[in-house]
Design a protein around this motif. Structure first.
Motif, PDB file in Angstrom:
ATOM      1  N   TYR A 378     -11.545  -9.337   9.324  1.00 49.28           N
ATOM      2  CA  TYR A 378     -11.022 -10.665   9.685  1.00 49.28           C
ATOM      3  C   TYR A 378      -9.695 -10.619  10.421  1.00 49.28           C
ATOM      4  O   TYR A 378      -9.257 -11.636  10.990  1.00 49.28           O
ATOM      5  N   THR A 379      -9.030  -9.454  10.455  1.00 49.98           N
ATOM      6  CA  THR A 379      -7.720  -9.361  11.098  1.00 49.98           C
ATOM      7  C   THR A 379      -7.760  -9.814  12.556  1.00 49.98           C
ATOM      8  O   THR A 379      -6.869 -10.530  13.030  1.00 49.98           O
ATOM      9  N   VAL A 380      -8.792  -9.418  13.292  1.00 50.06           N
ATOM     10  CA  VAL A 380      -8.903  -9.787  14.713  1.00 50.06           C
ATOM     11  C   VAL A 380      -9.030 -11.298  14.871  1.00 50.06           C
ATOM     12  O   VAL A 380      -8.370 -11.913  15.718  1.00 50.06           O
ATOM     13  N   PHE A 381      -9.847 -11.932  14.039  1.00 52.61           N
ATOM     14  CA  PHE A 381     -10.047 -13.378  14.141  1.00 52.61           C
ATOM     15  C   PHE A 381      -8.826 -14.146  13.627  1.00 52.61           C
ATOM     16  O   PHE A 381      -8.533 -15.239  14.101  1.00 52.61           O
ATOM     17  N   ASP A 382      -8.122 -13.570  12.669  1.00 55.26           N
ATOM     18  CA  ASP A 382      -6.884 -14.178  12.199  1.00 55.26           C
ATOM     19  C   ASP A 382      -5.843 -14.186  13.318  1.00 55.26           C
ATOM     20  O   ASP A 382      -5.086 -15.149  13.481  1.00 55.26           O
ATOM     21  N   THR A 383      -5.814 -13.113  14.107  1.00 58.31           N
ATOM     22  CA  THR A 383      -4.922 -13.050  15.265  1.00 58.31           C
ATOM     23  C   THR A 383      -5.265 -14.143  16.274  1.00 58.31           C
ATOM     24  O   THR A 383      -4.377 -14.804  16.825  1.00 58.31           O
ATOM     25  N   MET A 384      -6.548 -14.347  16.531  1.00 59.40           N
ATOM     26  CA  MET A 384      -6.979 -15.418  17.434  1.00 59.40           C
ATOM     27  C   MET A 384      -6.473 -16.769  16.934  1.00 59.40           C
ATOM     28  O   MET A 384      -5.923 -17.576  17.696  1.00 59.40           O
ATOM     29  N   PHE A 385      -6.658 -17.023  15.648  1.00 64.21           N
ATOM     30  CA  PHE A 385      -6.216 -18.290  15.068  1.00 64.21           C
ATOM     31  C   PHE A 385      -4.709 -18.470  15.215  1.00 64.21           C
ATOM     32  O   PHE A 385      -4.226 -19.533  15.623  1.00 64.21           O
TER      33      PHE A 385
END
Length: 463
Positions: A378-385
Motif C-alpha cells: 500500500y505504500t505506493v498508493f499511499d504516496t499517490m493519495f
C-alpha cells in the motif's frame, strides 16, 4: 510575477514545474519531516528497549493525541495555501494578514484542545486494553496534549515561510525541535543526568517541553525587522473578518479531512489492540517503520500544495499541473524503493525493536513480518493519495477531499474492520489486508479527482 523570481533563483536550469524546482521547495520539507521520522523512530526504539508495554502503549496514546489535534492543525496549516496564492499574485501584505488570522485561530484552539483531554481518555478506555496498559496510554496522552496546544500556532507561523518557498526556515525550526526532543527522550525515559527514570511518561514530557522550540524560532523571524519592512508583519496583527472567513471556508474542510484520515487509523489501532498485546505491539512497530516512507511524503505534499497554490495565484494552471507530475515522479521513486526493502527484508526492520530479555518477541516478529509486507503493497498508493491530496488542497478543492474521506474511511474502511474483529474474530493478517484495500482505493480516488481538472476552476483569492 514568476515563481522563479519568488524563489530568488536566476538559474536558467530552474524549469517552471520541473524536477529541480520541486526539489528546491521539497528537499528542506522532506528533511524536516524525515527528522521527525527519525525522532519518532528513536522514541519508539527507546521505549521498546524500556519495555514491551511502553511501546505497546505509545501508539494508541500518541495517535489519539494527534487525532484530536489534527483538526486544529489541519485548519491552521491551510494558511500555507493562502500565503502561497497571495505570494503568487504578488500581494505581500495579504501574506502577513493570512498568517495573523492563523494565529488568531490558534489562540481560539488552545483551550479547546485542553478541553478534549477527557474525550481522548474516553476513546482510549473504549479501546478495551488492559488496566496497566490503559494507565500508560492515558498518562502519555495527557502530556502530549499539553504540548499540542502549540501545534496550530506552529503551523500558522511556519506557513509564512513554506507558503513563500522559504522551506529551509521551516526545516531548521523542526530540526532544532526534533534534536532537542531526541536528547530529552533519552534523559527522561532511562533516567540520566540526575533525572528519575520516567519511561513512557518521559517520552511524553520531552515532546511537550520541546514543542515551544520552533514557536520561538519562527515567531522571532516572522516579526523581524526584515519582514516587518517587506510584508508589514508587525502591523497586520488585527482580526481581519473577510480573511478569517476565507481561512475557515477552505481550512475547516481541510482540517476535517485531516482529522477523519488520522482518526480512522486511530480507531484501527484501537481495534487491533483487541486482538492481543502481541498484535498491538506488532502493529505499532510496523507503523513506526512505515513512518520512514510516510512522513517524508508529507513534506512532498506540503511542497506540492505550495507550488500549486503559487502557480494558480499567478494564473498558470498548466505549470501547477506540471509541478504535480514532477512531484509524483519524485515521490514514487522514493516510496517504491522503501516498499521494495519492506518486502525483501522485513525481519531486519522488525528486529531493531527487539527488547532485551524478552522471550515473547517471537510472536511479535512473526506478525510484524507479515503486515510489513502488506504495508509494502500500500505504500505506493499511499504516496499517490498524499501527493494528490496536497495538490487538491493547494487549489482549494477541500470540500471534495473531506467528503471522500468521510465515505472511504468511515463507511468503507472502519465498519468492516470492526465486523471482522468483533463478530468474525478474524486475525491480524486479514484485518491488515483490508487496510491495504482501503489505501489503494483512496489513492485511486484522489488520482481520478485530480485528473478531472475541476480544481483548475476554483478561484480562492478572486484574482
Amino acid at each position: 510575477m514568476s515563481l522563479k523570481s519568488i524563489l530568488n533563483d536566476s538559474s536558467d536550469s530552474l524549469v517552471p514545474g520541473g524536477y529541480r524546482e520541486v526539489l528546491k521547495i521539497a528537499i528542506p520539507l522532506v528533511l524536516s519531516t524525515a527528522s521527525l521520522t527519525l525522532m519518532l523512530f528513536i522514541d519508539r526504539l527507546f521505549l521498546s528497549w524500556h519495555s514491551q508495554s511502553a511501546v505497546a502503549a505509545s501508539t494508541p496514546g500518541g495517535i489519539t493525541y494527534f487525532t484530536i489535534c489534527s483538526f486544529f492543525l489541519g485548519t491552521a496549516q491551510y494558511v500555507n495555501t493562502l500565503v502561497a496564492q497571495y505570494h503568487g499574485a504578488g500581494d505581500k501584505q495579504s501574506c502577513a494578514k493570512a498568517v495573523w488570522q492563523g494565529i488568531w485561530f490558534s489562540a481560539l484552539s488552545a483551550p479547546l484542545i485542553l478541553c478534549m483531554i477527557p474525550v481522548g481518555k474516553a476513546v482510549l478506555r473504549w479501546g478495551g486494553h488492559g488496566p496497566e496498559l490503559l494507565e500508560l496510554e492515558e498518562g502519555f496522552f495527557t502530556l502530549l496534549m499539553l504540548g499540542g496546544m502549540l501545534l496550530p500556532l506552529n503551523a500558522a507561523l511556519s506557513s509564512f515561510f513554506s507558503g513563500r518557498g522559504q522551506t529551509n526556515v521551516v526545516m531548521w525550526g523542526n530540526l532544532l525541535a526534533n534534536a532537542a526532543n531526541a536528547v530529552l527522550d533519552y534523559v527522561f525515559i532511562f533516567g540520566r543526568c540526575g533525572i528519575p527514570e520516567l519511561g513512557i511518561y518521559g517520552a511524553g514530557l520531552a515532546t511537550a517541553l520541546t514543542s515551544g522550540v520552533p514557536t520561538i524560532y519562527w515567531a522571532a523571524l516572522f516579526l523581524s525587522r526584515r519582514f516587518a519592512g517587506t510584508h508589514g508583519t508587525r502591523k497586520a496583527y488585527g482580526f481581519d473578518k473577510p480573511m478569517f472567513a476565507l481561512l475557515l471556508r477552505f481550512g475547516l474542510p481541510s482540517g476535517m479531512q485531516f482529522f477523519l484520515d488520522v482518526g480512522s487509523f486511530t480507531v484501527f489501532v484501537l481495534l487491533v489492540g483487541r486482538l492481543g498485546e502481541a498484535s498491538l505491539a506488532a502493529t505499532n512497530i510496523v507503523l513506526s517503520i512505515e513512518m520512514l516512507s510516510f512522513l517524508p511524503m508529507v513534506g512532498m505534499s506540503i511542497a506540492t500544495s505550495m507550488l500549486v497554490g503559487a502557480y494558480l495565484g499567478e494564473g498558470s494552471p498548466y505549470l501547477a499541473e506540471k509541478s504535480v507530475r514532477s512531484s509524483m515522479v519524485l515521490a514514487l521513486s522514493y516510496s517504491s524503493t522503501l516498499a521494495l526493502l519492506y518486502m525483501i527484508f522485513p525481519g531486519v526492520f522488525i528486529e531493531m525493536f527487539r527488547p532485551e530479555h524478552d522471550d515473547q518477541f517471537g510472536a511479535v516478529l512473526a506478525q510484524g513480518i507479515l503486515i510489513l509486507r502488506l504495508v509494502a503493497i500500500y505504500t505506493v498508493f499511499d504516496t499517490m493519495f498524499i501527493v494528490y491530496n496536497g495538490a487538491l488542497r493547494g487549489a482549494g478543492d477541500t470540500k471534495f477531499t473531506m467528503r471522500a474521506q468521510i465515505l472511504l474511511a468511515w463507511f468503507f474502511f472502519i465498519p468492516p474492520v470492526y465486523f471482522m474483529i468483533e463478530y468474525l474474530q478474524w486475525g491480524l493478517g486479514i484485518v491488515w489486508f483490508w487496510a491495504v484495500v482501503y489505501v489503494v482505493t483512496l489513492g485511486l480516488v484522489f488520482f481520478y479527482r485530480f485528473r478531472s481538472g475541476y480544481w483548475k476552476t476554483i478561484d480562492m483569492i478572486k484574482r
